[in-house]
Design a protein around this motif. Sequence first.
Motif, PDB file in Angstrom:
ATOM      1  N   THR A 233      44.241  86.684  10.203  1.00 48.13           N
ATOM      2  CA  THR A 233      44.707  87.810  11.476  1.00 48.13           C
ATOM      3  C   THR A 233      44.513  88.862  11.432  1.00 48.13           C
TER       4      THR A 233
ATOM      5  N   ASN B 191      45.178  92.131  12.098  1.00 43.71           N
ATOM      6  CA  ASN B 191      46.699  92.687  12.186  1.00 43.71           C
ATOM      7  C   ASN B 191      45.995  93.860  11.063  1.00 43.71           C
TER       8      ASN B 191
ATOM      9  N   LEU C  18      43.299  95.641  13.032  1.00 47.77           N
ATOM     10  CA  LEU C  18      43.821  96.443  14.352  1.00 47.77           C
ATOM     11  C   LEU C  18      44.369  97.492  13.334  1.00 47.77           C
ATOM     12  N   GLU C  19      44.538  98.258  12.105  1.00 51.03           N
ATOM     13  CA  GLU C  19      45.266  99.126  11.866  1.00 51.03           C
ATOM     14  C   GLU C  19      44.159 100.769  11.419  1.00 51.03           C
TER      15      GLU C  19
ATOM     16  N   PHE D 143      45.673  87.401  16.086  1.00 45.15           N
ATOM     17  CA  PHE D 143      47.367  88.923  15.890  1.00 45.15           C
ATOM     18  C   PHE D 143      48.604  88.694  15.812  1.00 45.15           C
ATOM     19  N   GLU D 144      49.508  88.841  14.943  1.00 44.01           N
ATOM     20  CA  GLU D 144      50.497  88.591  14.804  1.00 44.01           C
ATOM     21  C   GLU D 144      51.357  89.748  15.718  1.00 44.01           C
ATOM     22  N   PRO D 145      51.628  89.288  16.400  1.00 41.35           N
ATOM     23  CA  PRO D 145      52.518  91.143  17.296  1.00 41.35           C
ATOM     24  C   PRO D 145      54.040  90.788  16.937  1.00 41.35           C
TER      25      PRO D 145
ATOM     26  N   VAL E 121      46.161  94.865  23.483  1.00 45.18           N
ATOM     27  CA  VAL E 121      45.943  94.715  21.520  1.00 45.18           C
ATOM     28  C   VAL E 121      46.282  95.911  20.671  1.00 45.18           C
TER      29      VAL E 121
ATOM     30  N   ARG F 140      53.279  99.325  17.174  1.00 45.32           N
ATOM     31  CA  ARG F 140      52.207  98.743  15.476  1.00 45.32           C
ATOM     32  C   ARG F 140      51.383  97.771  15.472  1.00 45.32           C
ATOM     33  N   PRO F 141      50.268  98.101  15.096  1.00 46.56           N
ATOM     34  CA  PRO F 141      48.644  96.939  14.621  1.00 46.56           C
ATOM     35  C   PRO F 141      49.364  96.353  15.098  1.00 46.56           C
ATOM     36  N   GLY F 142      48.731  95.354  16.153  1.00 44.47           N
ATOM     37  CA  GLY F 142      48.783  94.054  16.606  1.00 44.47           C
ATOM     38  C   GLY F 142      50.137  94.059  17.837  1.00 44.47           C
ATOM     39  N   ASP F 143      50.611  94.509  18.087  1.00 45.97           N
ATOM     40  CA  ASP F 143      51.923  94.840  18.967  1.00 45.97           C
ATOM     41  C   ASP F 143      50.661  94.180  20.581  1.00 45.97           C
TER      42      ASP F 143
END
Length: 408
Positions: free
Chosen positions: A62, A64, A67-68, A110-112, A195, A331-334
């Motif tokens: 994913t 995430n 993204l972080e 991504f995992e929201p 995102v 948070r990352p992936g929201d």
Amino acid sequence: MSTSRVPVPDGSDFPIENLPYGVFDPGEGSRIGVAIGAHVLDLPAVSGRLPSTVAEALAAPTLNPFLELGRSAWQETRQRIIGLLSTDEFDRLPDGALHEIESVDMRLPFEPGDYVDFYSSIEHATNLGKMFRPDSEALLPNWRHLPVGYHGRSSSVVVSGTAVRRPSGQLKPLDVPPAYAPTAELDVELEVGFVTGPGNALGEPIPIERAGDHIFGLVLVNDWSARDIQRWEYQPLGPFLGKSFATSVSPWVVTLEALSPFLTAAPDQDPPPLDYLRTPENWAVDLELEVVIQSPGMDEPIVISRTNFSRMYWTMAQQLAHLTSNGTNVRPGDLYASGTVSGADPGSYGSLIEMTWGGERPISLTDGTDRRFLEDGDTVILRGWCDRPGEVRIGFGECVGTVVAGPG
Ligand code: CA
């Protein structure tokens, strides 16, 4: 700009100027890739050519962890990928680094952890206000002062291609008691979502001038809605089960870097917003959008609405600054969706309830049937692309969903 060594078909959504990120499965599990033309570049397969911290994050199933990492890591990775695809390095890519998009399955990219839905089109908010509250002002007093939104449900965010089961719920027609039944008013909402990348610490709002540090990219969003469930349940706390059964997103996240040539000024706001919602930066996106429908009896899909994202009253930066203005943390992936994107005329409305004006003016399909709301078997496709003189067209691909009968 560099020239892609991978052939890019004319009119492709994915030229080398785009390079959107997705998660694909070639048959052996989920892998992160970027789209180039009709292909996907398998990033774990080229991890030796990427910065080591980035390579580790891109080995995840994913986006995430990537993204972080934040904007400088994203920019460095983009430049490395452009190099891999456009220079002699291309000749040294390992076998299997490229897959045809058509040969792989796309997964949720991504995992929201959280999903928020705004309500930022003045045309949509006015239209819904007129229909849901015909005896009062269409726009409520707060609407022009803050980007209205609600916290949605992240567990039912699904990738394009996932079937949408018709939900059942409490329906309350006029003058009869409520009953539990399948929705008879299943609708689409044409939206664009952003995102998030790195989050903020709890208690520390994101100032609007820092919004760009926290926004990774954009996807198309279909915020499926059951209007009859919504109409009965929504007062006084807002949308609940009429919205939470499914939210579809397009599989490719188009980055803010790729979109930068298409950022433009948002419409003037009246009254001027409070200071924490003001920025001189261009945060509207010149993004063409369309809604397409195909029933099982139709040979070809038809476009039922076309609009542009740039006229939204509230921008992504304002939404993020407002959302965190009380100190809550992202948070990352929201996923943060815009709200239905509607223009000023009926050909540019982003939902069926607006296009048919509550069902009063059904839409005629080419199979001889008409629609007030969606029927089982209907497929809805959202498309989006950016195109301006002097710039290479970049696209979002499609966000597709087919309605199937609910349980029982
Ligand atoms: Ca919505």
